[in-house]
Design a protein around this motif. Structure first.
Motif, short mmCIF file in Angstrom:
data_model
loop_
_atom_site.label_atom_id
_atom_site.label_comp_id
_atom_site.label_asym_id
_atom_site.label_seq_id
_atom_site.Cartn_x
_atom_site.Cartn_y
_atom_site.Cartn_z
N PRO A 1 -9.33 0.38 13.51
CA PRO A 1 -7.86 0.26 13.82
C PRO A 1 -7.50 -0.06 12.73
O PRO A 1 -7.78 -1.07 11.92
CB PRO A 1 -7.90 -0.43 15.30
N MET A 2 -5.72 0.32 12.77
CA MET A 2 -4.96 -0.64 11.70
C MET A 2 -4.09 -0.57 11.94
O MET A 2 -3.66 -0.71 13.29
CB MET A 2 -4.77 1.43 10.46
N ASP A 3 -3.46 -1.34 11.57
CA ASP A 3 -2.33 -2.23 11.23
C ASP A 3 -0.98 -1.06 12.20
O ASP A 3 -1.42 0.27 11.37
CB ASP A 3 -1.90 -3.23 10.38
N SER A 4 -0.25 -1.76 12.82
CA SER A 4 1.15 -0.51 13.00
C SER A 4 1.16 -0.36 11.69
O SER A 4 1.78 -1.05 11.10
CB SER A 4 1.62 -1.12 14.33
N ARG B 1 1.68 8.83 2.42
CA ARG B 1 2.81 9.93 2.10
C ARG B 1 3.41 10.31 3.16
O ARG B 1 4.68 9.76 3.31
CB ARG B 1 1.98 10.60 1.87
N ASP B 2 3.44 11.19 3.57
CA ASP B 2 4.06 11.31 5.05
C ASP B 2 3.24 11.64 6.23
O ASP B 2 3.80 11.46 7.65
CB ASP B 2 3.85 13.16 4.94
N GLN B 3 2.37 10.89 6.25
CA GLN B 3 1.83 10.49 8.00
C GLN B 3 1.11 9.47 8.55
O GLN B 3 0.96 8.44 7.54
CB GLN B 3 0.70 11.48 8.09
N ARG B 4 0.79 8.91 9.22
CA ARG B 4 0.84 7.23 10.04
C ARG B 4 -0.84 7.49 10.03
O ARG B 4 -1.01 7.95 10.48
CB ARG B 4 1.58 6.97 11.14
N LEU B 5 -0.75 6.25 9.41
CA LEU B 5 -2.73 6.45 9.41
C LEU B 5 -3.00 5.46 10.15
O LEU B 5 -3.35 3.99 10.35
CB LEU B 5 -3.08 5.45 8.21
N GLN C 1 -4.97 -6.45 4.69
CA GLN C 1 -3.91 -6.52 5.38
C GLN C 1 -3.49 -5.23 6.51
O GLN C 1 -2.29 -5.83 7.55
CB GLN C 1 -2.87 -7.18 4.68
N LEU C 2 -3.33 -4.31 5.87
CA LEU C 2 -3.40 -3.48 7.01
C LEU C 2 -4.25 -2.90 7.97
O LEU C 2 -3.84 -1.97 8.92
CB LEU C 2 -3.19 -1.78 5.66
N PHE C 3 -5.93 -3.30 7.62
CA PHE C 3 -6.58 -3.03 8.67
C PHE C 3 -6.04 -4.48 10.19
O PHE C 3 -5.38 -4.97 9.94
CB PHE C 3 -8.33 -3.16 8.18
N GLN C 4 -6.88 -3.72 11.01
CA GLN C 4 -6.93 -4.38 12.57
C GLN C 4 -8.01 -4.96 12.29
O GLN C 4 -8.72 -5.76 13.54
CB GLN C 4 -6.62 -3.57 14.03
#
Ligand SMILES: O=C(O)CCC(=O)C1=CC=C[C@@H](O)[C@@H]1C(=O)O
Ligand SMILES: [Mg+2]
Length: 324
Positions: free
Chosen positions: A12-15, A20-24, A295-298
């Motif tokens: 899971p990623m941090d919200s 680029r154009d999409q939310r990961l 920091q981008l991950f959960q």
């Protein structure tokens, strides 16, 4: 005796992680395990959506083929494999051969894409050389220029890295530069890819005295590492480039041309990120790598990143999707 396994992971990623154009929302990829004479070694294969040419499914299928060949004792053609696959397999092979040293460079250039005040706090806590990285090109170029100038004024011993990801027209790049006082420009270690066209980026560097670095351009067909006025560095994102041999060859070419080579993340899990820190310590020992992406991950995978307190998912919780 050789055997190999392929595991699938989803983290899971941090919200709010936007590529680029999409939310990961989740990071997907594969862990490979090589086993030979009771020794085990691991590698991560994680194509980055919007950046990699291959999808995770394509990379997984190719990994199975190559791992079968490895188990059969055949030589592997990694130069023609997908970059993420070549990187993951070559890392695991280098670990097995004890070629990838265990010590890593875990100093990171703190990455700021939001509030510059947070960056000032982190920089004041940073030991040694103060290097920070700011994403620019997402809002007004003028605002980016004001923020960069403000930081350079507030922390005079800082070296700033900036990354525009080719977002600016030549005019916008000039609007940015206008707000960075000439006496601060040499404290910008480099600005990655200001313009859409590499020729515009080169002209920008020569006109403003702000050094640039190549990142996307390194992956363009026909790219050659060479010394050019205004070019300070090349960014190497192994998951997007390919095997360790290919990355090391680029690093050597950069050094021969008098350029800095910066190992950087393609948002790998803590497993791949730790291997990148080791590659950085081994091949670019005096350069702070661009690895501030935990920091981008959960959650972390298999091992933790120094200082990161996120839960660590063990290998035993992943699904084995293939083995031989
Ligand atoms: O270079 C770094 O310091 C961290 C890595 C990083 O910024 C990126 C990695 C992968 C994709 C992008 O979102 C981003 C980049 O813009 O280079
Ligand atoms: Mg970039």
């Amino acid at each position: 005796m050789r055997s190999a396994k392929l595991f699938q992971y989803q983290l899971p990623m941090d919200s709010g992680v936007i590529l680029r154009d999409q939310r990961l929302v989740t990071r997907e990829g594969w862990v490979i395990e090589l086993c030979q004479d009771q020794q085990r070694a691991y590698g991560e294969i994680a194509p980055l959506p919007e950046f990699s040419i291959e999808t995770a499914a394509e990379a997984g299928a190719q990994a199975q083929q190559l791992l079968s060949q490895w188990v059969a004792g055949e030589a592997l053609e990694l130069d023609t494999a997908f970059p993420s696959v070549a990187f993951g397999i070559s890392c695991a092979m280098a670990e097995l051969a004890a070629e990838l040293p265990v010590t890593g460079n875990y100093l990171v250039a703190p990455l700021c894409s939001g509030d510059p005040d947070d960056l000032v706090v982190r920089l004041n806590q940073m030991p040694g050389d103060k290097v920070a990285k700011i994403k620019v090109g997402m809002y007004e170029a003028v605002r980016d220029g004001i923020v960069a100038n403000m930081l350079l004024e507030a922390i005079p011993d800082m070296r700033l890295r900036l990354d525009a990801n080719r977002q600016w027209t030549p005019l916008k790049a000039q609007q940015f530069a206008k707000y960075v006082k000439p006496e601060h420009r040499s404290s910008i270690a480099f600005l990655e890819e200001p313009c859409r066209e590499p020729s515009d980026s080169l002209a920008f560097a020569q006109q403003t005295g702000i050094n640039i670095a190549w990142d996307e351009t390194v992956r363009d067909a026909g790219f050659e590492v060479k010394a050019e006025p205004g070019v300070a560095a090349i960014i190497i994102k192994p998951t997007l480039i390919g095997s360790l041999d290919r990355c090391i060859s680029l690093i050597e070419q950069a050094h021969a041309a008098g350029l800095i080579a910066v190992i950087s993340s393609s948002i790998e899990s803590s497993l791949g990120l730790n291997q990148l820190a080791r590659l950085a310590q081994w091949q670019t020992p005096n350069v702070i790598p661009g690895l501030d992406t935990m920091q981008l991950f959960q959650a972390q995978l298999m091992q933790s990143w120094p200082g990161c307190e996120l839960p660590v998912i063990p290998l035993s919780e992943l699904d084995v999707v293939w083995h031989k």
